[in-house]
Structures are given as C-alpha cells and as structure tokens.
Design a protein around this motif. Structure first.
Motif, PDB file in Angstrom:
ATOM      1  N   SER A  65       0.215  -0.644  -4.964  1.00 52.91           N
ATOM      2  CA  SER A  65      -0.816   0.383  -4.986  1.00 52.91           C
ATOM      3  C   SER A  65      -0.701   1.240  -6.235  1.00 52.91           C
ATOM      4  CB  SER A  65      -0.691   1.264  -3.742  1.00 52.91           C
ATOM      5  OG  SER A  65      -1.487   2.427  -3.866  1.00 52.91           O
TER       6      SER A  65
ATOM      7  N   ASP B 220      -5.063   3.396   2.238  1.00 52.05           N
ATOM      8  CA  ASP B 220      -5.020   2.527   1.063  1.00 52.05           C
ATOM      9  C   ASP B 220      -5.002   1.058   1.486  1.00 52.05           C
ATOM     10  OD1 ASP B 220      -4.594   1.490  -1.499  1.00 52.05           O
ATOM     11  OD2 ASP B 220      -2.433   1.826  -1.404  1.00 52.05           O
TER      12      ASP B 220
ATOM     13  N   ALA C  30       0.825  -1.203   0.000  1.00 52.42           N
ATOM     14  CA  ALA C  30       0.000   0.000   0.000  1.00 52.42           C
ATOM     15  C   ALA C  30       0.863   1.259   0.000  1.00 52.42           C
ATOM     16  CB  ALA C  30      -0.924  -0.003   1.215  1.00 52.42           C
ATOM     17  N   ASP C  31       0.262   2.352  -0.442  1.00 51.84           N
ATOM     18  CA  ASP C  31       0.945   3.644  -0.432  1.00 51.84           C
ATOM     19  C   ASP C  31       0.826   4.323   0.930  1.00 51.84           C
ATOM     20  OD1 ASP C  31       2.372   5.766  -1.875  1.00 51.84           O
ATOM     21  OD2 ASP C  31       0.531   6.922  -1.558  1.00 51.84           O
TER      22      ASP C  31
ATOM     23  N   GLN D  34      -8.123  -1.705   0.835  1.00 48.68           N
ATOM     24  CA  GLN D  34      -7.898  -2.935   0.082  1.00 48.68           C
ATOM     25  C   GLN D  34      -8.274  -4.158   0.926  1.00 48.68           C
ATOM     26  OE1 GLN D  34      -7.423  -3.041  -2.958  1.00 48.68           O
ATOM     27  NE2 GLN D  34      -6.158  -4.733  -3.650  1.00 48.68           N
TER      28      GLN D  34
END
Length: 408
Positions: free
Chosen positions: A382, A244, A239-240, A248
C-alpha cells in the motif's frame, strides 16, 4: 461452458480411468486441474449406458451444492437423467424420510446431517433400507467424507468409484486417502491423473507454495500440462488498513470483469461473504451469493462470492482471496490455513489476487516473503504504508481489531 470436453479429447490416462472395469471398487487420485471430475462424469455416462439408461441405476455424489450446480451447468453434451447428480447429504435426507420416517433431525435452523446419516446407516443395518440401492456410485472429493459416509456408500452400491486429493482436505476428522482405500478394500489407487488441462504456470507455482510435503509439492508441479495463456503474475497486495484492502479488491474486480473473466471471490467465513456482497453492490458490481435455498448460476458473468469449502472442485479465470489475516481463521481453522490457501489458488486458470493487512497476515502468506517468488508472483505494498514492511509483516497479531463490516 467449456470445461467439460468430449471423451475423445481426454488424455489416454483419463480415458483409461473412465473405462475401468466394475469388478472391484476403484479410486482415482489427482490434483486440481488433473480432470477427476471430468473422468467421473464420463464414467457416469458410460455406466448409465451399460445399465440400460435406467435413471436410478447410478448416482454421482458430490459434497457441496456449489459443485453440483457447477457440474449441472456444463454437461449439455451428456444425456444424463435429472437427479443422477446430487449431494450425498441430499440423498441421505431423502432416504431418511422414506426409510426412517418422521421429521428430519435439526441442529438449530439447519438439518443435523450427522444424525441423519446415523439414522440412514441404522436403517441399512436393520434391513429397513434394502441394499444395494444402486448398480454404481461415483463420489467426487472423497477426502471430505467421514467414515460413516464411506460405509453408507459402500453398502448402498454394488460398485463405487471415488475421486480424491488429500491436499485439498479442509475438514477435521476426515479420512486420509489411505483410509479411504482401506475401507473400499483396495491396496492402492487404480488411476493417478497427473496431466492438467489448465492453467497459467505461474498460478501453479503459487499454489505449490501451500503444499507442505515436498514430494506432494513436486508431484503437483509435475502435472505439467500448463497452458501458455494469460501470463500475468499472481498479485499479493499488503494493505495499510481494512478500507485500503477493500478498495483495492473492488478496483481489481472491476478490471478483471472488463477482461471478460469469470471470477470467484473466496473468504474463510460465511459472514464475510455476505458483508462483502453488500460492499460490491454498493460499488456497482452485481455479485452472486448462494443462500440457503438458492443455486449458483454459472452461466452468467456475475462474480461468485463463496467460502473456501464451496469453491472446491470449481474453476474460474480469476480467483480473489482477500482477508488473509489471523482473525479470519478462528479456532481449528488456524491448522487448515495452508490447505485453504492451496484450494483457493488452485481454482484459478489465469490469475490470483491475495490480500491482507500489514502486521496481521496469516503465517502461510508471511512465509512467502522468505522465498524467491519474484519469478511467478508480484507483491505490492500500500502507498500509505510506513516503515519497514518485513519487520511489521512478520509480527503476529493475536488480538486483531474488528473489520468495519464487523466481519472479523
């Protein structure tokens, strides 16, 4: 529940382990899915019948309440007395009240389990707790017990059978498999279970990545009875940012629920369990968390949110392992990252999801990028991520920021 199979459906090795004699103590060793708990349950049933079905003749001790709840939810085919399966510490508390007396020692709001065990051991030593108490004791996850616990069990039972797997040891100051054997007066293990009833072979490949010892890794891979069921590759999502990763996670839990999967979402820290439970409920997913006096209900389809210590010995279709970042493993937990990842991944039958934030991944997850995992694992980045992932992912972050939930 379908995980408990009849004795006739066990492998010849498992049937032999069930029927071992009780002239000496016995040790059963096997990895996840090899059937240690199945063998111990059928052995419990056998030894109870041999003891004339006396409800207090035999005990099956487990380490966690979640494993006790899981076992009790799936043993309809066995006619077992109520109370013959319990956690070891619950039995110690009851023994303390009866033979030591007074209030249970406490450590803040929780029982002081170490002091309670010490009191029970002292009562045995002084003869206030007459021994043996049981004809037989069966102990699952023996690698989680310390020396004092093994000594108590050895004294209160005429016969002891233990199941263990050192690869799943998550606690410090516990006994190795060899030390357990020594305390039981055994020169070697009596049964080694290598054939597994489960799982997706790509899940097995993933779990093997978290076994440091090459010989143990190969032994685990050779369990071999993997079922060609769901052939989905486990997914690692990078993930960023925290939002995020959370989004998800929620999206994919919704998806696996639509497939009818039983689901566990596993976290390193208890406070993460409760913080994410709120996020799930706000997103319309009803989940279950084991609070102080509550039990897990494994007969319903709600995802179970738990720690890595709670999931040991359990089985789910899909296991989610979010927050694989350095801040989730403080202090001594850093040295247990490999074992925790192994325990989490090896609890899944069909599919595993792992996630963490770019630049903050724990070393066992970062190490996956240096291996050829494409045949059994998918890595997804991401869409918001910028720059070269490998360069960013392999830079340790010793001072990560806090989650928006305040969980890290």
């Amino acid at each position: 529940m379908t995980w408990l199979v009849p004795f006739s459906s066990l492998t010849p090795t498992q049937q032999g382990a069930v029927q071992m004699d009780t002239r000496s103590h016995k040790a059963i060793v096997g990895g996840p899915g090899a059937g240690k708990t199945l063998v111990l349950l059928h052995r419990l049933n056998l030894l109870l019948h041999r003891a004339g079905n006396k409800p207090d003749a035999v005990r099956f001790f487990v380490y966690t309440r979640s494993l006790k709840d899981y076992i009790r939810s799936g043993i309809e085919m066995l006619d077992l007395p109520e109370g013959c399966i319990s956690t070891f510490d619950k039995w110690c508390q009851d023994a303390y009240v009866e033979h030591v007396g007074g209030q249970l020692p406490r450590n803040g709001r929780e029982p002081d389990f170490e002091a309670i065990r010490a009191g029970v051991f002292h009562a045995i030593d002084q003869g206030r707790l007459p021994t043996p108490v049981f004809d037989a004791v069966l102990l699952d996850e023996a690698q989680d017990m310390d020396l004092g616990a093994i000594e108590i069990i050895r004294r209160v039972a005429r016969h002891v059978t233990v199941g263990m797997d050192g690869k799943q040891q998550l606690y410090d100051n516990r006994l190795s498999d060899a030390q357990v054997l020594e305390r039981l007066g055994l020169a070697r293990r009596n049964a080694t279970l290598l054939e597994a009833f489960r799982c997706n072979p790509m899940v097995t490949e993933l779990a093997a990545q978290f076994i440091a010892d090459a010989a143990q890794r190969q032994e685990f891979l050779c369990q071999g009875a993997n079922r060609a069921i769901d052939r989905s590759r486990p997914l690692l999502y990078i993930a960023d940012n925290f939002d995020d990763e959370r989004d998800q996670l929620l999206r994919l839990v919704h998806l696996r629920l639509s497939y009818g999967d039983s689901i566990a979402v596993v976290f390193p820290l208890k406070r993460q369990v409760h913080g994410f439970a709120k996020a799930f409920r706000e997103d319309g997913i009803e989940v279950e968390v084991q609070n102080h006096h509550d039990s897990f209900d494994f007969t319903d389809g709600r995802p179970k949110l738990m720690t890595y210590h709670q999931i040991k010995g359990l089985t789910f279709d899909s296991v989610f392992m979010p927050r694989l970042v350095s801040a989730s493993f403080p202090g001594e937990m850093r040295s247990r990252q490999l074992q925790m990842c192994f325990v989490g991944a090896s609890r899944a039958v069909k599919w595993v999801f792992m996630s963490g934030q770019n630049g903050r991944l724990i070393e066992p997850v970062r190490a996956l990028f240096d291996r050829d995992v494409g045949g059994f694992m998918e890595i997804m980045l991401s869409e918001a991520m910028h720059g070269l992932f490998r360069d960013k992912a392999n830079v340790p972050d010793d001072q990560p920021g806090a989650d928006d939930f305040g969980l890290d």
